[in-house]
Design a protein around this motif. Structure first.
Motif, short mmCIF file in Angstrom:
data_model
loop_
_atom_site.label_atom_id
_atom_site.label_comp_id
_atom_site.label_asym_id
_atom_site.label_seq_id
_atom_site.Cartn_x
_atom_site.Cartn_y
_atom_site.Cartn_z
N GLY A 196 186.69 27.69 0.72
CA GLY A 196 185.43 28.08 1.35
C GLY A 196 185.48 29.52 1.83
N GLY A 197 186.62 29.92 2.36
CA GLY A 197 186.78 31.31 2.78
C GLY A 197 186.71 32.28 1.62
N GLU A 198 187.22 31.86 0.47
CA GLU A 198 187.12 32.71 -0.73
C GLU A 198 185.66 32.90 -1.13
N ILE A 199 184.86 31.84 -1.01
CA ILE A 199 183.43 31.95 -1.32
C ILE A 199 182.76 32.92 -0.37
N MET A 200 183.09 32.81 0.92
CA MET A 200 182.50 33.73 1.89
C MET A 200 182.80 35.18 1.54
N GLN A 201 184.07 35.45 1.26
CA GLN A 201 184.45 36.82 0.93
C GLN A 201 183.84 37.28 -0.39
#
Length: 212
Positions: free
Chosen positions: A122-127
């Protein structure tokens, strides 16, 4: 490993697709007793699966589903806006920089660290997509999981008490939490970023604009 697949890409991975929806039925209907629909094939699907969401899926070594989450931009229809505005004092979420995360599901026999690996993705999607926040509905059992992972949301509203409570939360990205989640997942940041790059390459910013 983590796979990032839109709804119209799931058919390319039939075993992964089937076991994901079967595990959703097992978790939400059988174990949690939620009022969800399970089809004749023993799979749990809802109307938001018809909107070509982005799925983040932990694929086990045998090609089956270990855990997953579902993402939709809040510029379109979402579960929070359609059904849970009483938990946000009637405030809806409509922004290309806020996406909804729902259907957090873990298979019964999944590996340790799967929940954290999903949150790391999910953090990768945010970034990668330039997203500022995720919004999502979660039940009481998830509080312990989020706390253990190190990815607790800001709670915007709660209904009910104890194990029956339902909340709406807002997540944001920080590098400190990303490192913590990486440690809990047992997934190096380099590997996590590699899975995202394999799925999207340099196209993520353009995809974010089109999704809006």
């Amino acid at each position: 490993m983590i796979r990032y697949l839109y709804g119209d890409q799931l058919a390319k991975f039939p075993l992964l697709e089937r076991t994901m929806f079967e595990d959703r039925a097992d978790q939400f209907k059988t174990r949690l007793g939620w009022d969800v629909s399970v089809n004749a094939d023993g799979q749990e699907r809802d109307e938001y699966d018809d909107q070509n969401p982005l799925y983040v899926i932990w694929e086990k070594a045998d090609g089956t589903h270990g855990g997953s989450m579902r993402f939709l931009p809040t510029t379109g229809r979402t579960m929070v806006n359609d059904h849970f505005l009483e938990l946000t004092d009637g405030v809806s979420f409509q922004s290309p920089f806020i996406w909804e995360c729902t259907r957090f599901c873990l298979a019964r026999d999944t590996e340790t660290g799967t929940a954290a690996a999903l949150m790391l993705a999910g953090g990768e999607i945010m970034q990668g997509f330039g997203i500022k926040h995720f919004v999502g509905v979660f039940d009481a059992r998830m509080v312990r999981i989020y706390n253990r992972i190190g990815a607790s949301p800001e709670v915007l509203g709660t209904q009910g008490e104890g194990r029956q409570s339902i909340s709406v939360g807002l997540w944001e990205f920080t590098e400190a939490s990303q490192k913590q989640v990486s440690r809990v997942a047992g997934v190096p940041l380099q590997a996590s970023r590699g899975w995202f790059a394999a799925a999207f390459g340099n196209d993520a910013p353009q995809l974010a604009v089109s999704a809006a």
